[in-house]
Design a protein around this motif. Structure first.
Motif, PDB file in Angstrom:
ATOM      1  N   ASP A  65       0.857  -1.195   0.000  1.00 64.95           N
ATOM      2  CA  ASP A  65       0.000   0.000   0.000  1.00 64.95           C
ATOM      3  C   ASP A  65       0.896   1.249   0.000  1.00 64.95           C
ATOM      4  OD1 ASP A  65      -1.831   2.019   0.427  1.00 64.95           O
ATOM      5  OD2 ASP A  65      -3.020   0.870   1.869  1.00 64.95           O
ATOM      6  N   VAL A  66       1.128   1.758  -1.192  1.00 60.36           N
ATOM      7  CA  VAL A  66       2.033   2.902  -1.329  1.00 60.36           C
ATOM      8  C   VAL A  66       1.482   4.129  -0.616  1.00 60.36           C
ATOM      9  CG1 VAL A  66       3.122   4.481  -2.977  1.00 60.36           C
ATOM     10  CG2 VAL A  66       2.955   2.042  -3.508  1.00 60.36           C
ATOM     11  N   GLU A  67       0.172   4.350  -0.711  1.00 63.66           N
ATOM     12  CA  GLU A  67      -0.435   5.531  -0.084  1.00 63.66           C
ATOM     13  C   GLU A  67      -0.290   5.469   1.436  1.00 63.66           C
ATOM     14  OE1 GLU A  67      -4.698   7.925   0.123  1.00 63.66           O
ATOM     15  OE2 GLU A  67      -4.453   6.213  -1.242  1.00 63.66           O
ATOM     16  N   ALA A  68      -0.523   4.285   2.017  1.00 65.70           N
ATOM     17  CA  ALA A  68      -0.379   4.120   3.466  1.00 65.70           C
ATOM     18  C   ALA A  68       1.080   4.328   3.886  1.00 65.70           C
ATOM     19  CB  ALA A  68      -0.861   2.739   3.897  1.00 65.70           C
ATOM     20  N   ALA A  69       2.002   3.865   3.044  1.00 65.15           N
ATOM     21  CA  ALA A  69       3.429   4.044   3.339  1.00 65.15           C
ATOM     22  C   ALA A  69       3.795   5.525   3.331  1.00 65.15           C
ATOM     23  CB  ALA A  69       4.274   3.279   2.330  1.00 65.15           C
ATOM     24  N   GLN A  70       3.242   6.272   2.372  1.00 62.42           N
ATOM     25  CA  GLN A  70       3.508   7.705   2.313  1.00 62.42           C
ATOM     26  C   GLN A  70       2.971   8.423   3.552  1.00 62.42           C
ATOM     27  OE1 GLN A  70       1.669   8.733  -1.425  1.00 62.42           O
ATOM     28  NE2 GLN A  70       3.569   8.382  -2.603  1.00 62.42           N
ATOM     29  N   GLN A  71       1.764   8.045   3.978  1.00 60.21           N
ATOM     30  CA  GLN A  71       1.177   8.655   5.180  1.00 60.21           C
ATOM     31  C   GLN A  71       2.017   8.336   6.415  1.00 60.21           C
ATOM     32  OE1 GLN A  71      -2.854   7.241   5.349  1.00 60.21           O
ATOM     33  NE2 GLN A  71      -3.548   8.530   3.638  1.00 60.21           N
ATOM     34  N   ALA A  72       2.473   7.090   6.519  1.00 58.36           N
ATOM     35  CA  ALA A  72       3.302   6.697   7.662  1.00 58.36           C
ATOM     36  C   ALA A  72       4.618   7.459   7.669  1.00 58.36           C
ATOM     37  CB  ALA A  72       3.552   5.193   7.636  1.00 58.36           C
ATOM     38  N   LEU A  73       5.205   7.626   6.478  1.00 55.30           N
ATOM     39  CA  LEU A  73       6.465   8.362   6.381  1.00 55.30           C
ATOM     40  C   LEU A  73       6.268   9.825   6.783  1.00 55.30           C
ATOM     41  CD1 LEU A  73       9.384   7.804   5.597  1.00 55.30           C
ATOM     42  CD2 LEU A  73       8.829   8.546   3.262  1.00 55.30           C
ATOM     43  N   HIS A  74       5.124  10.369   6.405  1.00 53.65           N
ATOM     44  CA  HIS A  74       4.813  11.748   6.796  1.00 53.65           C
ATOM     45  C   HIS A  74       4.685  11.871   8.313  1.00 53.65           C
ATOM     46  CE1 HIS A  74       3.134  15.753   6.742  1.00 53.65           C
ATOM     47  NE2 HIS A  74       2.059  15.317   7.386  1.00 53.65           N
ATOM     48  N   LYS A  75       4.039  10.909   8.943  1.00 55.47           N
ATOM     49  CA  LYS A  75       3.885  10.935  10.411  1.00 55.47           C
ATOM     50  C   LYS A  75       5.249  10.792  11.095  1.00 55.47           C
ATOM     51  CE  LYS A  75      -0.767   8.917  10.420  1.00 55.47           C
ATOM     52  NZ  LYS A  75      -1.444  10.178  10.779  1.00 55.47           N
ATOM     53  N   LEU A  76       6.101   9.934  10.545  1.00 56.53           N
ATOM     54  CA  LEU A  76       7.422   9.757  11.141  1.00 56.53           C
ATOM     55  C   LEU A  76       8.245  11.034  11.050  1.00 56.53           C
ATOM     56  CD1 LEU A  76       9.487   7.860  12.464  1.00 56.53           C
ATOM     57  CD2 LEU A  76      10.225   7.194  10.168  1.00 56.53           C
ATOM     58  N   SER A  77       8.188  11.700   9.897  1.00 53.31           N
ATOM     59  CA  SER A  77       8.945  12.946   9.749  1.00 53.31           C
ATOM     60  C   SER A  77       8.397  14.030  10.676  1.00 53.31           C
ATOM     61  CB  SER A  77       8.895  13.426   8.292  1.00 53.31           C
ATOM     62  OG  SER A  77       7.575  13.773   7.922  1.00 53.31           O
ATOM     63  N   ARG A  78       7.062  14.046  10.841  1.00 51.58           N
ATOM     64  CA  ARG A  78       6.448  15.026  11.741  1.00 51.58           C
ATOM     65  C   ARG A  78       6.848  14.757  13.189  1.00 51.58           C
ATOM     66  NH1 ARG A  78       0.131  15.822  10.990  1.00 51.58           N
ATOM     67  NH2 ARG A  78       0.118  13.801  12.045  1.00 51.58           N
ATOM     68  N   LEU A  79       6.910  13.485  13.546  1.00 47.02           N
ATOM     69  CA  LEU A  79       7.313  13.104  14.903  1.00 47.02           C
ATOM     70  C   LEU A  79       8.770  13.490  15.158  1.00 47.02           C
ATOM     71  CD1 LEU A  79       6.377   9.867  16.727  1.00 47.02           C
ATOM     72  CD2 LEU A  79       8.778  10.478  16.574  1.00 47.02           C
ATOM     73  N   MET A  80       9.636  13.218  14.184  1.00 48.68           N
ATOM     74  CA  MET A  80      11.053  13.549  14.354  1.00 48.68           C
ATOM     75  C   MET A  80      11.261  15.057  14.423  1.00 48.68           C
ATOM     76  SD  MET A  80      12.860  10.743  11.841  1.00 48.68           S
ATOM     77  CE  MET A  80      14.498  11.291  12.283  1.00 48.68           C
ATOM     78  N   ARG A  81      10.481  15.810  13.641  1.00 46.92           N
ATOM     79  CA  ARG A  81      10.585  17.266  13.685  1.00 46.92           C
ATOM     80  C   ARG A  81      10.197  17.791  15.072  1.00 46.92           C
ATOM     81  NH1 ARG A  81       6.962  18.395  10.209  1.00 46.92           N
ATOM     82  NH2 ARG A  81       8.295  17.952   8.424  1.00 46.92           N
ATOM     83  N   TYR A  82       9.176  17.220  15.645  1.00 46.46           N
ATOM     84  CA  TYR A  82       8.726  17.629  16.983  1.00 46.46           C
ATOM     85  C   TYR A  82       9.818  17.359  18.017  1.00 46.46           C
ATOM     86  CZ  TYR A  82       5.963  17.763  21.277  1.00 46.46           C
ATOM     87  OH  TYR A  82       5.490  18.042  22.534  1.00 46.46           O
ATOM     88  N   VAL A  83      10.410  16.156  17.942  1.00 45.30           N
ATOM     89  CA  VAL A  83      11.432  15.770  18.907  1.00 45.30           C
ATOM     90  C   VAL A  83      12.673  16.650  18.785  1.00 45.30           C
ATOM     91  CG1 VAL A  83      13.039  13.927  19.550  1.00 45.30           C
ATOM     92  CG2 VAL A  83      10.642  13.389  19.112  1.00 45.30           C
ATOM     93  N   LEU A  84      13.071  16.948  17.542  1.00 47.10           N
ATOM     94  CA  LEU A  84      14.327  17.671  17.343  1.00 47.10           C
ATOM     95  C   LEU A  84      14.208  19.174  17.495  1.00 47.10           C
ATOM     96  CD1 LEU A  84      15.709  15.655  14.287  1.00 47.10           C
ATOM     97  CD2 LEU A  84      16.442  15.505  16.664  1.00 47.10           C
TER      98      LEU A  84
END
Length: 357
Positions: free
Chosen positions: A194-213
């Motif tokens: 599921d490419v779309e689900a993978a893109q959404q997950a990647l977006h959430k991960l980048s958002r999480l890392m941005r918050y932490v950093l």
């Protein structure tokens, strides 16, 4: 500016107030004697005042920190005794040099023709000055002791704050490295199905890392940001969970944004995932966040598995002890943290009550 430097010296107002009382004691009270005081009296009192001020600050900023604070009691007592005796001797010598007693006798006779001023023997020490100096030394020692306690307390708090900051920095760099690796592996697997689900997950991960950093560089964040972070974290964790695990996060409704310390909730949520899920048995994680006036209530419940540890792992994240130290430092007297293990209902619960104002 370093808070320890700010606290090192008492406020100027307190200095002026204290010396104002001493001036009244030395200068004002003699005016009630109903005699015309000679100039020599004021010279003697001024010299006494200057010497008392000198002894006070010598004791506060030199003798106390160098000797008494380092348990060198003998040297501290010796220096103070010598200073008091020297003061009394000097005052007596000043009185002799300016013929103070002779002028005081004349002033007394001029004011009281029918009375003779009692004769005083000539001493090598001025006992009034000696007694006053002892009182000043007692006060200065008390002031120095209070300052010393305040400095030590502030120093310990600063060290604790530095330690907490370093622990938080470690958490930012870590959250849990396995979490990032596992999430990336799960996203990689999703790209096949599921490419779309993978893109959404990647977006959430980048958002999480941005918050932490970046977001957590500030001392506080908004409650809405902390909840959004928790939601992203949960959704990414769910990528590797089976259908047997039920996870629910209930935010406040309505949500009133307030400022809180960053990443306070993560250790409890991370613990629930680490110790409260199973791949073969049904399990659940229930996270509820409520608000009432100026309080936040956080309840985290997860299934209890007796073969797993149900306490926060000190090797993971900042751990329960460090979390409590952060709360002690950031919210002294304004929080309540309870952890309960109910083996009958197979449930582990964390309850955090936080006062935000």
């Amino acid at each position: 500016m370093d808070s320890r430097k700010v606290r090192k010296y008492p406020p100027l107002f307190l200095h002026l107030l204290g010396w104002g009382f001493l001036v009244l004691f030395l200068m004002w009270q003699p005016l009630s004697w109903q005699i015309e005081l000679p100039a020599t009296f004021w010279i003697k009192q001024l010299v006494l005042l200057v010497m008392l001020v000198s002894i006070f600050y010598l004791n506060v900023y030199f003798w106390f920190p160098r000797y008494l604070a380092k348990n060198k009691y003998l040297k501290f007592i010796l220096f103070n005794i010598v200073s008091v005796i020297m003061l009394a001797v000097i005052i007596e010598q000043v009185q002799t040099a300016i013929n103070h007693r002779e002028y005081m006798d004349k002033a007394w006779k001029a004011a009281h023709d029918d009375m003779t001023r009692p004769k005083k023997k000539k001493d090598k020490l001025d006992y009034f000055a000696l007694l006053t100096a002892l009182i000043v030394i007692g006060i200065s020692t008390s002031v120095a002791a209070v300052q010393n306690v305040q400095r030590d307390k502030q120093y310990r708090q600063d060290l604790e704050q530095e330690k907490i900051n370093s622990e938080l920095s470690f958490l930012k760099a870590q959250i849990n490295p396995h979490f990032f690796f596992n999430t990336l592996n799960n996203i990689y697997a999703l790209t096949v199905i599921d490419v779309e689900a993978a893109q959404q997950a990647l977006h959430k991960l980048s958002r999480l890392m941005r918050y932490v950093l970046y977001e957590t560089q500030n001392e506080t964040v908004l409650l809405s940001q902390e909840i959004a972070f928790a939601q992203d974290y949960i959704q990414l964790m769910q990528l590797r969970l089976t259908d047997k695990v039920s996870v629910h996060l209930s935010p406040p409704e309505p949500l009133h944004d307030v400022s809180i310390a960053p990443m306070l909730f993560l250790p409890f949520i991370e613990n629930a995932f680490k110790h409260g899920v199973s791949s073969v048995e049904k399990s659940s994680i229930d996270i509820r966040i409520r608000q009432e006036t100026n309080k936040i209530f956080v309840d985290v419940r997860n299934t209890l598995f007796t073969d797993k540890r149900t306490v926060l792992d000190e090797s993971n994240g900042i751990g329960i002890n460090n979390t409590q130290r952060r709360l002690d430092l950031l919210y002294p007297g304004k929080y309540s943290l309870q952890m309960n293990e109910n083996k009958e209902d197979r449930e582990f619960e964390v309850h955090l009550e936080l006062e935000t104002a």
